[in-house]
Design a protein around this motif. Sequence first.
Motif, PDB file in Angstrom:
ATOM      1  N   ALA A   1      48.444  76.464  15.215  1.00 30.16           N
ATOM      2  CA  ALA A   1      49.745  77.116  15.392  1.00 30.16           C
ATOM      3  C   ALA A   1      50.885  76.098  15.308  1.00 30.16           C
ATOM      4  CB  ALA A   1      49.779  77.839  16.734  1.00 30.16           C
ATOM      5  N   ILE A   2      50.708  74.964  15.972  1.00 24.95           N
ATOM      6  CA  ILE A   2      51.745  73.925  15.952  1.00 24.95           C
ATOM      7  C   ILE A   2      51.916  73.374  14.543  1.00 24.95           C
ATOM      8  CG2 ILE A   2      52.300  71.591  16.745  1.00 24.95           C
ATOM      9  CD1 ILE A   2      51.001  72.360  19.437  1.00 24.95           C
ATOM     10  N   ASP A   3      50.815  73.072  13.888  1.00 26.79           N
ATOM     11  CA  ASP A   3      50.873  72.511  12.535  1.00 26.79           C
ATOM     12  C   ASP A   3      51.529  73.474  11.542  1.00 26.79           C
ATOM     13  OD1 ASP A   3      49.639  70.262  13.497  1.00 26.79           O
ATOM     14  OD2 ASP A   3      47.669  70.694  12.636  1.00 26.79           O
ATOM     15  N   TYR A   4      51.338  74.771  11.771  1.00 25.98           N
ATOM     16  CA  TYR A   4      51.924  75.772  10.874  1.00 25.98           C
ATOM     17  C   TYR A   4      53.408  75.967  11.132  1.00 25.98           C
ATOM     18  CZ  TYR A   4      51.681  79.722   7.663  1.00 25.98           C
ATOM     19  OH  TYR A   4      51.837  80.549   6.588  1.00 25.98           O
ATOM     20  N   GLY A   5      53.839  75.586  12.339  1.00 26.59           N
ATOM     21  CA  GLY A   5      55.252  75.697  12.657  1.00 26.59           C
ATOM     22  C   GLY A   5      55.682  77.038  13.226  1.00 26.59           C
ATOM     23  N   VAL A   6      54.731  77.806  13.788  1.00 28.69           N
ATOM     24  CA  VAL A   6      55.122  79.095  14.355  1.00 28.69           C
ATOM     25  C   VAL A   6      55.972  78.888  15.598  1.00 28.69           C
ATOM     26  CG1 VAL A   6      53.070  80.251  13.461  1.00 28.69           C
ATOM     27  CG2 VAL A   6      53.031  79.309  15.772  1.00 28.69           C
ATOM     28  N   LYS A   7      56.797  79.863  15.906  1.00 26.33           N
ATOM     29  CA  LYS A   7      57.678  79.794  17.074  1.00 26.33           C
ATOM     30  C   LYS A   7      57.097  80.533  18.274  1.00 26.33           C
ATOM     31  CE  LYS A   7      60.415  77.570  14.405  1.00 26.33           C
ATOM     32  NZ  LYS A   7      60.329  76.090  14.454  1.00 26.33           N
ATOM     33  N   VAL A   8      56.108  81.382  18.012  1.00 29.23           N
ATOM     34  CA  VAL A   8      55.462  82.146  19.083  1.00 29.23           C
ATOM     35  C   VAL A   8      53.951  82.101  18.865  1.00 29.23           C
ATOM     36  CG1 VAL A   8      55.181  84.401  20.189  1.00 29.23           C
ATOM     37  CG2 VAL A   8      57.429  83.702  19.350  1.00 29.23           C
ATOM     38  N   SER A   9      53.221  81.806  19.921  1.00 26.73           N
ATOM     39  CA  SER A   9      51.765  81.895  19.884  1.00 26.73           C
ATOM     40  C   SER A   9      51.336  82.765  21.061  1.00 26.73           C
ATOM     41  CB  SER A   9      51.137  80.500  19.940  1.00 26.73           C
ATOM     42  OG  SER A   9      49.737  80.580  19.715  1.00 26.73           O
ATOM     43  N   GLY A  10      50.098  82.573  21.538  1.00 21.11           N
ATOM     44  CA  GLY A  10      49.655  83.393  22.655  1.00 21.11           C
ATOM     45  C   GLY A  10      48.150  83.499  22.690  1.00 21.11           C
ATOM     46  N   CYS A  11      47.665  84.617  23.226  1.00 20.20           N
ATOM     47  CA  CYS A  11      46.220  84.830  23.319  1.00 20.20           C
ATOM     48  C   CYS A  11      45.890  86.274  22.989  1.00 20.20           C
ATOM     49  CB  CYS A  11      45.700  84.465  24.709  1.00 20.20           C
ATOM     50  SG  CYS A  11      46.420  85.421  26.056  1.00 20.20           S
ATOM     51  N   THR A  12      44.637  86.488  22.629  1.00 14.15           N
ATOM     52  CA  THR A  12      44.153  87.803  22.218  1.00 14.15           C
ATOM     53  C   THR A  12      42.809  88.079  22.861  1.00 14.15           C
ATOM     54  OG1 THR A  12      45.185  87.524  20.025  1.00 14.15           O
ATOM     55  CG2 THR A  12      43.495  89.229  20.240  1.00 14.15           C
ATOM     56  N   VAL A  13      42.677  89.232  23.506  1.00 18.83           N
ATOM     57  CA  VAL A  13      41.369  89.705  23.964  1.00 18.83           C
ATOM     58  C   VAL A  13      40.898  90.746  22.958  1.00 18.83           C
ATOM     59  CG1 VAL A  13      40.001  90.644  25.851  1.00 18.83           C
ATOM     60  CG2 VAL A  13      42.124  89.399  26.348  1.00 18.83           C
ATOM     61  N   HIS A  14      39.680  90.581  22.471  1.00 17.98           N
ATOM     62  CA  HIS A  14      39.198  91.475  21.416  1.00 17.98           C
ATOM     63  C   HIS A  14      37.722  91.772  21.583  1.00 17.98           C
ATOM     64  CE1 HIS A  14      37.092  88.237  19.094  1.00 17.98           C
ATOM     65  NE2 HIS A  14      38.013  87.473  19.663  1.00 17.98           N
ATOM     66  N   PHE A  15      37.301  92.884  20.991  1.00 14.20           N
ATOM     67  CA  PHE A  15      35.873  93.156  20.882  1.00 14.20           C
ATOM     68  C   PHE A  15      35.277  92.181  19.876  1.00 14.20           C
ATOM     69  CE2 PHE A  15      37.228  97.379  22.404  1.00 14.20           C
ATOM     70  CZ  PHE A  15      36.283  97.604  23.399  1.00 14.20           C
ATOM     71  N   VAL A  16      34.012  91.886  20.048  1.00 14.17           N
ATOM     72  CA  VAL A  16      33.319  90.974  19.143  1.00 14.17           C
ATOM     73  C   VAL A  16      32.559  91.776  18.089  1.00 14.17           C
ATOM     74  CG1 VAL A  16      31.511  89.216  18.961  1.00 14.17           C
ATOM     75  CG2 VAL A  16      33.117  89.173  20.884  1.00 14.17           C
ATOM     76  N   ASP A  17      32.752  91.386  16.833  1.00  9.04           N
ATOM     77  CA  ASP A  17      31.970  91.965  15.736  1.00  9.04           C
ATOM     78  C   ASP A  17      31.249  90.838  15.013  1.00  9.04           C
ATOM     79  OD1 ASP A  17      33.924  90.737  14.214  1.00  9.04           O
ATOM     80  OD2 ASP A  17      34.818  92.603  13.465  1.00  9.04           O
ATOM     81  N   ASP A  18      30.785  91.085  13.795  1.00  6.54           N
ATOM     82  CA  ASP A  18      29.999  90.080  13.072  1.00  6.54           C
ATOM     83  C   ASP A  18      30.843  88.924  12.531  1.00  6.54           C
ATOM     84  OD1 ASP A  18      27.636  91.374  13.534  1.00  6.54           O
ATOM     85  OD2 ASP A  18      27.553  92.366  11.582  1.00  6.54           O
ATOM     86  N   GLY A  19      32.165  89.080  12.502  1.00 10.48           N
ATOM     87  CA  GLY A  19      33.018  88.029  11.981  1.00 10.48           C
ATOM     88  C   GLY A  19      33.423  87.028  13.045  1.00 10.48           C
ATOM     89  N   VAL A  20      34.259  86.072  12.665  1.00  4.35           N
ATOM     90  CA  VAL A  20      34.774  85.067  13.596  1.00  4.35           C
ATOM     91  C   VAL A  20      36.152  85.509  14.081  1.00  4.35           C
ATOM     92  CG1 VAL A  20      35.484  82.662  13.880  1.00  4.35           C
ATOM     93  CG2 VAL A  20      33.482  83.211  12.483  1.00  4.35           C
ATOM     94  N   ASP A  21      36.232  85.880  15.350  1.00  4.99           N
ATOM     95  CA  ASP A  21      37.504  86.311  15.948  1.00  4.99           C
ATOM     96  C   ASP A  21      38.136  87.450  15.157  1.00  4.99           C
ATOM     97  OD1 ASP A  21      37.282  84.294  17.918  1.00  4.99           O
ATOM     98  OD2 ASP A  21      38.143  82.827  16.563  1.00  4.99           O
ATOM     99  N   SER A  22      37.303  88.400  14.719  1.00  2.00           N
ATOM    100  CA  SER A  22      37.800  89.431  13.812  1.00  2.00           C
ATOM    101  C   SER A  22      37.664  90.852  14.347  1.00  2.00           C
ATOM    102  CB  SER A  22      37.063  89.335  12.466  1.00  2.00           C
ATOM    103  OG  SER A  22      35.667  89.488  12.643  1.00  2.00           O
ATOM    104  N   GLY A  23      37.165  91.022  15.568  1.00  2.00           N
ATOM    105  CA  GLY A  23      36.942  92.357  16.101  1.00  2.00           C
ATOM    106  C   GLY A  23      38.221  93.045  16.542  1.00  2.00           C
ATOM    107  N   PRO A  24      38.151  94.356  16.834  1.00  2.00           N
ATOM    108  CA  PRO A  24      39.324  95.123  17.250  1.00  2.00           C
ATOM    109  C   PRO A  24      40.042  94.496  18.448  1.00  2.00           C
ATOM    110  CG  PRO A  24      37.499  96.600  16.781  1.00  2.00           C
ATOM    111  CD  PRO A  24      36.950  95.217  16.708  1.00  2.00           C
ATOM    112  N   ILE A  25      41.357  94.417  18.329  1.00  2.00           N
ATOM    113  CA  ILE A  25      42.186  93.766  19.347  1.00  2.00           C
ATOM    114  C   ILE A  25      42.461  94.728  20.495  1.00  2.00           C
ATOM    115  CG2 ILE A  25      44.505  92.869  19.799  1.00  2.00           C
ATOM    116  CD1 ILE A  25      44.402  91.719  16.898  1.00  2.00           C
TER     117      ILE A  25
END
Length: 205
Positions: A130-154
């Motif tokens: 996030a810092i390297d990309y230069g975003v102004k807002v970050s945060g956290c996400t709680v999500h269901f887990v599926d077969d992908g990497v951090d890709s389940g329903p938020i």
Amino acid sequence: MINLGILISARGSNMDSILAAIKAGRIPRAKPQIVISNNADAEGLKVASEKYGVSTKVILSEGLKRQDYDKKMIAALEEADVKPDNGLVCLAGFMRIISPEFVRHFKMKILNIHPALLPSFPGLHAQKQAIDYGVKVSGCTVHFVDDGVDSGPIILQRTVPVVEGDSEETLAARILEQEHQAYPEAVKLFTEGRLKVEGRIAHQL
């Protein structure tokens, strides 16, 4: 009542926040059954057992294929009465990618928290991304887990401003404060039956 299994690899601060919320009566329909770690030296094991009286188990992964390791995890969870029909599995700093077999066994019964606003910056070192990309807002996400990497329903997200001069560590510390609020809230929503998933959208009822 929902039986809870929590997977950790180190200090388990998000585990601590969930167990504290349960102990305080803020998640009345959750019953913590077991904390499992792939690391015998994980600080969170002592926290779970001594601070909260929750059973713990270490399952080491050396020499095991992912699916074989996960079969051992499933067996340990089910032995502790955490099953697909009555349970919830929370990944709380569990530093392993779980197998598709595990995901299928506990389909839409596994939660994870990620230190970024998904779908941006999945995977490791999300704060640095996030810092390297230069975003102004970050945060956290709680999500269901599926077969992908951090890709389940938020399920829910919390925002944190990125300030001038932030390092990966300073941003991570501020995001962690929000994680400790968001994860117990998501667990509460699940245990109260207030989440409905349609496609990749998790609706709050």
